[in-house]
Design an enzyme around this catalytic site. Structure first.
Site, PDB file in Angstrom:
ATOM      1  N   ASN A   1     -10.529  27.158  13.573  1.00 48.24           N
ATOM      2  CA  ASN A   1     -11.804  26.192  13.255  1.00 48.24           C
ATOM      3  C   ASN A   1     -11.249  25.228  12.381  1.00 48.24           C
ATOM      4  O   ASN A   1     -12.153  23.986  12.412  1.00 48.24           O
ATOM      5  CB  ASN A   1     -12.802  27.274  12.690  1.00 48.24           C
TER       6      ASN A   1
ATOM      7  N   THR B   1      11.969  20.640  41.889  1.00 44.30           N
ATOM      8  CA  THR B   1      10.607  21.433  42.227  1.00 44.30           C
ATOM      9  C   THR B   1      10.142  20.952  43.661  1.00 44.30           C
ATOM     10  O   THR B   1      10.323  19.801  44.105  1.00 44.30           O
ATOM     11  CB  THR B   1       9.756  20.790  41.266  1.00 44.30           C
TER      12      THR B   1
ATOM     13  N   LYS C   1       8.364  19.789  46.726  1.00 43.01           N
ATOM     14  CA  LYS C   1       7.234  18.807  46.795  1.00 43.01           C
ATOM     15  C   LYS C   1       7.085  18.788  48.576  1.00 43.01           C
ATOM     16  O   LYS C   1       7.774  18.997  49.173  1.00 43.01           O
ATOM     17  CB  LYS C   1       7.613  17.243  46.646  1.00 43.01           C
TER      18      LYS C   1
ATOM     19  N   LYS D   1       3.547  19.115  46.203  1.00 42.58           N
ATOM     20  CA  LYS D   1       3.325  20.226  45.418  1.00 42.58           C
ATOM     21  C   LYS D   1       2.053  21.157  46.071  1.00 42.58           C
ATOM     22  O   LYS D   1       2.078  22.378  45.469  1.00 42.58           O
ATOM     23  CB  LYS D   1       3.140  19.621  44.116  1.00 42.58           C
TER      24      LYS D   1
ATOM     25  N   GLU E   1       3.660  23.883  39.037  1.00 41.97           N
ATOM     26  CA  GLU E   1       2.827  24.502  38.341  1.00 41.97           C
ATOM     27  C   GLU E   1       1.713  24.615  38.990  1.00 41.97           C
ATOM     28  O   GLU E   1       0.958  25.493  38.678  1.00 41.97           O
ATOM     29  CB  GLU E   1       2.929  23.962  37.023  1.00 41.97           C
TER      30      GLU E   1
ATOM     31  N   HIS F   1       6.866  26.901  32.460  1.00 43.88           N
ATOM     32  CA  HIS F   1       6.187  25.654  32.435  1.00 43.88           C
ATOM     33  C   HIS F   1       5.189  25.426  31.440  1.00 43.88           C
ATOM     34  O   HIS F   1       4.437  26.157  30.816  1.00 43.88           O
ATOM     35  CB  HIS F   1       5.773  25.398  33.776  1.00 43.88           C
TER      36      HIS F   1
ATOM     37  N   SER G   1      12.847  17.678  33.592  1.00 46.53           N
ATOM     38  CA  SER G   1      12.327  17.493  34.741  1.00 46.53           C
ATOM     39  C   SER G   1      11.295  16.331  34.549  1.00 46.53           C
ATOM     40  O   SER G   1      10.492  16.181  33.719  1.00 46.53           O
ATOM     41  CB  SER G   1      11.602  18.931  34.946  1.00 46.53           C
TER      42      SER G   1
END
EC number: 4.1.1.39
Length: 474
Positions: free
Chosen positions: A122, A172, A174, A176, A203, A293, A378
């Site tokens: 907080n 990665t 693609k 994606k 991700e 990730h 990356s």
């Protein structure tokens, strides 16, 4: 009576007191067992910095907005946070670094969730503060030893995959989103047989209508087995087990184990630290590597006057558990200065890191032999970046080329081969004593003479640069 101590014996007096009377203690010397935090504080106009720093210490430990009678039922002086030092931020108006010490007993053992609930709770919405950023935390050895940390760490990972003396190569897949499971597996196979060590789920990939997780796991594992048979190398794919519930996450992890996959993946910020620690402990018990990730990190860390610096999120990940984590590239498309990036990369990998403000490290951190985490570079990188990446990150990193592999004009496998040839050429040049930064272009061009795959990649990406000034600079 000293105003730096809470004296229950003085009697209960209702009302509102200045925080600095109790929580600003410039004469305090931090203990080896204290958790230390460095906050960048921007107070509202008219609020003295001593009051602002004390308010942060109070609201993140024992304090509330008014005096309460139950203060007399405990020894607040033992449990309160203390703002023990304040330094102006060079070059900034109305910004200070406030150093706060917290007693060890304020925190549950082995719980990153509990630490962050206190330190970044907080207090970040406190009206007396215009902005607040947690820049760094020093975790004492007494607390570090209550965490498992990474499931395996850098040394054990290299032994598991039998690869030494160079960074690992990844990609990665693609696009994606949108591929069917079978086409996805085909893309994985082409990349791995071309020379990469790992491929990765984006991700965003969990279990969508176009590709359910179980189908993806099956086709990907088939691709791994085939590529290993062809190349004679150990291969892997980061199967993303992130899910809507912890139960679903663990179901996916268990299925990956049945398939004998070597590594799985988790989005640790969107998934949460409780889920991440649960998965990391399971990975150690079951001998599976864990790739992490950092999706959502820039929402938290990119603004330099408010939020949490990524070095804090990186330290918390090392405690919570992960064998890899994305750190940015310095040279690619994503945010990141070299000095700051290498500061938190060292905090991920090394056993002991000294205070170094030139790299944004506010405290000396001893990890008490906790295993290190492999940095993952990356985002917007290609073959021309290879010499710089090796110079910046060294061997204990994963260099991950998504578009820089799949965008090759001849396809995925030639793209992977181009990256592998470029990496091997740079490692050879470094081992021969050549200057990677000064001779970068020559090293890549020499290798391209006998590798048509690399030559094609060099021609395609020769003009691609990402020259933007970093937002979060030291």
């Amino acid at each position: 009576m000293s105003y730096t101590k809470t004296q229950a014996k003085a009697g209960y007096q209702a009302g509102v007191k200045d925080y600095r009377l109790t929580y600003y203690t410039p004469d305090y010397t931090p203990k080896d067992t204290d958790v230390l935090a460095a906050f960048r504080v921007t107070p509202q106009p008219g609020v003295p910095i001593e009051e602002a720093g004390a308010a942060v210490a109070a609201e993140s430990s024992t304090g509330t907005w008014t005096t309460v009678w139950t203060d007399g039922l405990t020894e607040l002086d033992r449990y309160k946070g203390r703002c023990y030092d304040i330094e102006p931020v060079p070059g900034e108006d109305n910004q200070w670094i406030c150093y706060i010490a917290y007693p060890l007993d304020l925190f549950e053992e082995g719980s990153v969730t509990n630490v962050l609930t206190s330190l970044v709770g907080n207090v970040f919405g406190f009206k007396a503060l215009r902005a607040l950023r947690l820049e760094d935390i020093r975790f004492p050895i007494a607390l570090v030893k209550t965490y498992q940390g990474p499931p395996h760490g850098i040394v054990v990972e290299r032994d598991k995959i039998n690869k030494y003396g160079r960074p690992l190569l990844g990609c990665t897949i693609k696009p994606k989103l949108g591929l069917s499971a079978k086409n996805y597996g085909r893309a994985v196979y082409e990349c791995l047989r071309g020379g990469l060590d790992f491929t990765k789920d984006d991700e965003n990939i969990n279990s969508q209508p176009f590709m359910r997780w179980r189908d993806r796991f099956l086709f990907v594992q088939d691709a791994i087995v085939k590529s290993q048979a062809e190349t004679g190398e150990i291969k892997g794919h980061y199967l993303n087990c992130t899910a809507g519930t912890c139960e679903e996450m663990m179901e996916r992890a268990e299925f990956a184990k049945e398939l004998k996959t070597p590594i799985i993946m988790h989005d640790y910020l969107t998934g949460g630290f409780t889920a991440n620690t649960t998965l990391a402990k399971w990975c150690r018990r079951n001998g599976i590597l864990l790739h992490i990730h950092r999706a959502m990190h820039a929402v938290i860390d990119r603004q330099k006057n408010h939020g949490i610096h990524f070095r804090v999120l990186a330290k918390c990940l090392r405690l919570s558990g992960g064998d890899h984590i994305h750190t940015g590239t310095v040279v690619g498309k994503l945010e990141g200065e070299r000095a700051s990036t290498m500061g938190f990369v060292d905090l991920l990998r090394e056993e002991h890191v000294e205070r170094d403000l030139s790299r944004g490290i506010y405290f000396t951190q001893d990890w008490a032999s906790m295993p290190g985490v492999m940095a993952v570079a990356s985002g917007g990188i290609h073959v021309w970046h290879m010499p710089a990446l090796l110079d910046i990150f060294g061997d204990d990193a994963v260099l991950q080329f998504g578009g820089g592999t799949l965008g090759h004009p001849w396809g995925n496998a030639p793209g992977a081969t181009a990256n592998r040839v470029a990496l091997e050429a740079c490692v050879k040049a470094r081992n021969e004593g050549r200057d990677l930064m000064r001779e970068a272009g020559d090293i890549i061009r020499e290798a391209a003479r006998w590798s048509p795959e690399l030559a094609a990649a060099c021609e395609l990406w020769k003009e691609i640069k990402f020259e933007y000034e970093a937002v979060d600079k030291l």
